[in-house]
Structure formats: structure tokens, C-alpha cells
Design an enzyme around this catalytic site. Structure first.
Site, short mmCIF file in Angstrom:
data_model
loop_
_atom_site.label_atom_id
_atom_site.label_comp_id
_atom_site.label_asym_id
_atom_site.label_seq_id
_atom_site.Cartn_x
_atom_site.Cartn_y
_atom_site.Cartn_z
N LYS A 161 32.96 42.76 36.01
CA LYS A 161 32.35 41.71 36.47
C LYS A 161 31.04 41.72 36.99
CE LYS A 161 37.03 39.56 37.73
NZ LYS A 161 37.86 38.93 38.74
N ARG B 24 39.74 48.82 42.21
CA ARG B 24 39.47 47.96 43.07
C ARG B 24 39.22 48.66 44.54
NH1 ARG B 24 43.00 43.19 40.52
NH2 ARG B 24 41.29 42.17 39.28
N THR C 161 44.58 42.66 43.65
CA THR C 161 43.39 41.74 43.60
C THR C 161 42.66 41.99 45.37
OG1 THR C 161 44.62 40.18 42.26
CG2 THR C 161 42.49 39.37 43.21
N ASN D 5 35.88 41.36 42.88
CA ASN D 5 36.74 42.52 42.81
C ASN D 5 36.50 43.33 41.44
OD1 ASN D 5 37.92 40.92 40.78
ND2 ASN D 5 39.54 40.28 42.02
N PHE E 13 38.90 27.08 44.28
CA PHE E 13 37.79 28.21 44.08
C PHE E 13 37.58 28.39 42.40
CE2 PHE E 13 42.37 30.15 42.96
CZ PHE E 13 42.17 30.64 41.84
N HIS F 44 38.60 42.42 35.70
CA HIS F 44 39.85 41.54 35.22
C HIS F 44 40.45 42.29 34.26
CE1 HIS F 44 41.86 38.21 33.48
NE2 HIS F 44 41.61 38.75 32.24
#
Length: 140
Positions: free
Chosen positions: A11, A104, A93, A114, A59, A117
Site C-alpha cells: 500500500k 504489519r 490488521t 497497515n 470508512f 493487502h
């Protein structure tokens, strides 16, 4: 256990800190092969489609904004039980609840940022892979 493929995203919080190599090292150390990989800037449409399952969640807008805030690295990983193995390597998560040595625990900034994915099932892996890769881009 059968050889599987799973989908991964590194990410924007990972790419902005230039830690994609460190994350890839953890992936490979776990026995997973990176059989396809590209760095992209996800469009709003791609992010909305990808996270459509969360569309009604409060969210959703923030998630789409985050995923389009900078480059991401999309990947196809392959290995024995790849889906479960990658989920183990990613960790919980919430990084404060993630096991030591997981991506993580080591790299995530928060629950929202985090770092990674990973697909949660064979069916979602197939859909997610097809959203970002043509068959000839996956070289096992």
C-alpha cells in the site's frame, strides 16, 4: 497442500517509505514466489471497484482516498497454501495485535495504514488478480 496463487498489494504507506524490498524479502522468506509484480498509481475507479465489498461501511471514502494517495505495488504470489501463508506473514490488521516478525508488526503505521493487502479466499484471489493482471503477465 496444493500450490495456490494469491493477490497482494503493498500500500501507499509502504511505497512512500521505500520499504517494498523489505516486505518482499519477508514474502520470499516465507516460501512464497513473486510471479507477477508492478508498481501503479491506482485510480479512484480501480480502488472503488476493488473495495466495493466495503462500499456501505463508514470508512469506505477514507480507504479509497488512502489507496489512491500514492503508488502501490500489486503482486501475484505463488506457493503451497499461498493464501493462508501470506495472511500469516501479513499479521493481524491491527499492527498492535500482529505477531512478532509479521509485515504489519514490523512495518504498519496503524490499522488504516497497515502496509499490505492479501486475498482472503481462492475466489477473491482469482477476482483480484484478474483486476490487475493479464494472464501473460504472470510468469511462474
Amino acid at each position: 497442500m496444493a500450490v495456490q496463487r494469491t493477490f497482494s498489494i503493498l500500500k501507499p504507506d509502504a511505497t512512500e517509505r521505500n520499504i517494498t524490498g523489505a516486505i518482499n524479502a519477508l514474502i520470499e522468506k516465507a516460501g512464497l514466489r513473486i510471479v507477477a509484480q508492478k508498481r501503479i498509481h491506482m485510480t479512484r475507479g480501480q480502488a472503488e471497484t476493488f473495495y466495493a465489498v466495503h462500499k456501505e461501511r463508514p470508512f469506505f471514502g477514507e480507504l479509497v482516498d488512502f489507496m489512491t494517495s500514492g503508488p502501490v505495488v500489486v503482486q501475484v504470489l505463488e506457493g503451497e497454501g499461498a493464501i493462508a501463508k501470506y495472511r500469516d506473514v501479513m499479521g493481524a490488521t491491527d499492527p498492535s495485535k500482529a505477531a512478532d516478525g509479521t509485515i504489519r508488526k514490523l512495518h504498519a503505521k496503524s490499522i488504516g495504514e497497515n502496509s499490505v493487502h492479501g486475498s482472503d479466499a481462492p475466489e477473491t484471489a482469482a477476482i483480484e488478480i484478474a483486476q490487475f493482471f493479464a494472464g501473460n503477465e504472470i510468469v511462474g
